[in-house]
Write a protein that holds these residues in place. Structure first.
Motif, short mmCIF file in Angstrom:
data_model
loop_
_atom_site.label_atom_id
_atom_site.label_comp_id
_atom_site.label_asym_id
_atom_site.label_seq_id
_atom_site.Cartn_x
_atom_site.Cartn_y
_atom_site.Cartn_z
N GLY A 1 0.77 -1.23 0.00
CA GLY A 1 0.00 0.00 0.00
C GLY A 1 0.80 1.28 0.00
O GLY A 1 0.24 2.37 0.17
N TYR A 2 2.10 1.19 -0.20
CA TYR A 2 2.93 2.39 -0.22
C TYR A 2 2.95 2.98 -1.62
O TYR A 2 2.90 2.28 -2.62
CB TYR A 2 4.37 2.07 0.21
CG TYR A 2 4.47 1.67 1.67
CD1 TYR A 2 4.60 2.63 2.66
CD2 TYR A 2 4.41 0.33 2.05
CE1 TYR A 2 4.68 2.28 4.00
CE2 TYR A 2 4.50 -0.04 3.38
CZ TYR A 2 4.63 0.94 4.35
OH TYR A 2 4.70 0.59 5.66
N GLY A 3 3.05 4.30 -1.68
CA GLY A 3 3.20 5.01 -2.94
C GLY A 3 4.59 5.62 -3.01
O GLY A 3 5.40 5.45 -2.11
N TYR A 4 4.85 6.33 -4.09
CA TYR A 4 6.16 6.93 -4.29
C TYR A 4 6.03 8.41 -4.53
O TYR A 4 5.14 8.87 -5.25
CB TYR A 4 6.85 6.28 -5.50
CG TYR A 4 7.01 4.77 -5.30
CD1 TYR A 4 8.07 4.28 -4.56
CD2 TYR A 4 6.07 3.89 -5.81
CE1 TYR A 4 8.19 2.94 -4.35
CE2 TYR A 4 6.19 2.54 -5.60
CZ TYR A 4 7.25 2.06 -4.87
OH TYR A 4 7.38 0.72 -4.66
N VAL A 5 6.93 9.13 -3.91
CA VAL A 5 6.99 10.58 -4.09
C VAL A 5 8.43 10.92 -4.43
O VAL A 5 9.36 10.55 -3.68
CB VAL A 5 6.55 11.34 -2.82
CG1 VAL A 5 6.70 12.82 -3.00
CG2 VAL A 5 5.13 10.96 -2.42
N LYS A 6 8.61 11.62 -5.53
CA LYS A 6 9.96 12.00 -5.90
C LYS A 6 10.44 13.11 -4.97
O LYS A 6 9.70 14.05 -4.68
CB LYS A 6 10.00 12.50 -7.35
CG LYS A 6 11.38 12.84 -7.82
CD LYS A 6 11.38 13.26 -9.26
CE LYS A 6 12.81 13.64 -9.64
NZ LYS A 6 12.90 14.06 -11.02
N THR A 7 11.65 12.96 -4.48
CA THR A 7 12.23 13.97 -3.63
C THR A 7 13.45 14.55 -4.31
O THR A 7 14.08 13.90 -5.14
CB THR A 7 12.64 13.39 -2.25
OG1 THR A 7 13.58 12.35 -2.47
CG2 THR A 7 11.44 12.85 -1.52
N ASP A 8 13.78 15.76 -3.94
CA ASP A 8 15.01 16.37 -4.47
C ASP A 8 16.20 15.75 -3.77
O ASP A 8 16.22 15.59 -2.57
CB ASP A 8 15.00 17.89 -4.24
CG ASP A 8 13.97 18.59 -5.09
OD1 ASP A 8 13.68 18.08 -6.20
OD2 ASP A 8 13.45 19.63 -4.66
N VAL A 9 17.17 15.42 -4.54
CA VAL A 9 18.40 14.84 -3.99
C VAL A 9 19.52 15.83 -4.21
O VAL A 9 19.74 16.29 -5.32
CB VAL A 9 18.72 13.49 -4.67
CG1 VAL A 9 20.00 12.91 -4.13
CG2 VAL A 9 17.56 12.52 -4.51
N ASP A 10 20.21 16.16 -3.12
CA ASP A 10 21.32 17.12 -3.24
C ASP A 10 22.52 16.50 -3.87
O ASP A 10 22.84 15.38 -3.77
CB ASP A 10 21.72 17.66 -1.86
CG ASP A 10 20.58 18.49 -1.27
OD1 ASP A 10 19.82 19.08 -2.04
OD2 ASP A 10 20.52 18.55 -0.04
#
Length: 163
Positions: free
Chosen positions: A154-163
């Motif tokens: 039941g998990y989704g994905y969210v794109k995060t900014d990667v430094d």
């Protein structure tokens, strides 16, 4: 010349047969390890791993030693997994004659049905390759789709900014 060719062919067959027999002797080690996983028996898992054990995967950068693997299994058996069942299980022995992965390997691919203590379930295709030396598992490479497991839970994905 014919006698020489026949002798060479016989020696080749004996050599191949010996390699196959040696590799096949390692299958019960992996079968015992799989049984220990299904029984959540981390003591047996530990006894089958060599002190020099190295585990790789499922992600490219994942790496574990014997001590880390055993500690992880102890935690997972106590707090995470209710049940793990291997189905459609296939095992094959192979000997790699040269190169950096030279040695006797057992390939295992199967469908795993995992039931978590929370009651959630996930079914995955998993592939693990086990290198065996002196009756112990010295190295493994494990592959499965981690994203699929998270999706099933039941998990989704969210794109995060990667430094």
């Amino acid at each position: 010349m014919e006698k020489l060719l026949v002798l060479f062919a016989i020696l080749l067959c004996i050599s191949c047969s010996d390699s196959t027999q040696t590799a096949n002797k390692n299958i019960p080690i992996v079968e015992s390890y799989i049984s220990a996983v299904e029984n959540l028996d981390y003591n047996t898992m530990e006894s089958l791993l060599d002190e020099s054990y190295q585990g790789f995967g499922p992600s490219f950068t994942d790496y574990t030693t014997k001590a880390e693997a055993v500690e992880s299994w102890k935690y997972n058996c106590e707090y995470l997994y209710e049940n793990i069942k291997y189905t459609r299980n296939q095992i094959a022995a192979v000997r790699i004659p040269e190169g950096p992965n030279k040695g006797d390997w057992i390939a295992n691919w199967s469908e795993l049905r995992i039931t978590y203590k929370s009651g959630d379930e996930a079914t995955i295709w998993a592939n693990t390759n086990y290198k065996i030396e002196n009756g112990k598992i010295v190295q493994t490479y494990t592959f499965y789709n981690e994203a699929d497991v998270y999706r099933q839970l039941g998990y989704g994905y969210v794109k995060t900014d990667v430094d």
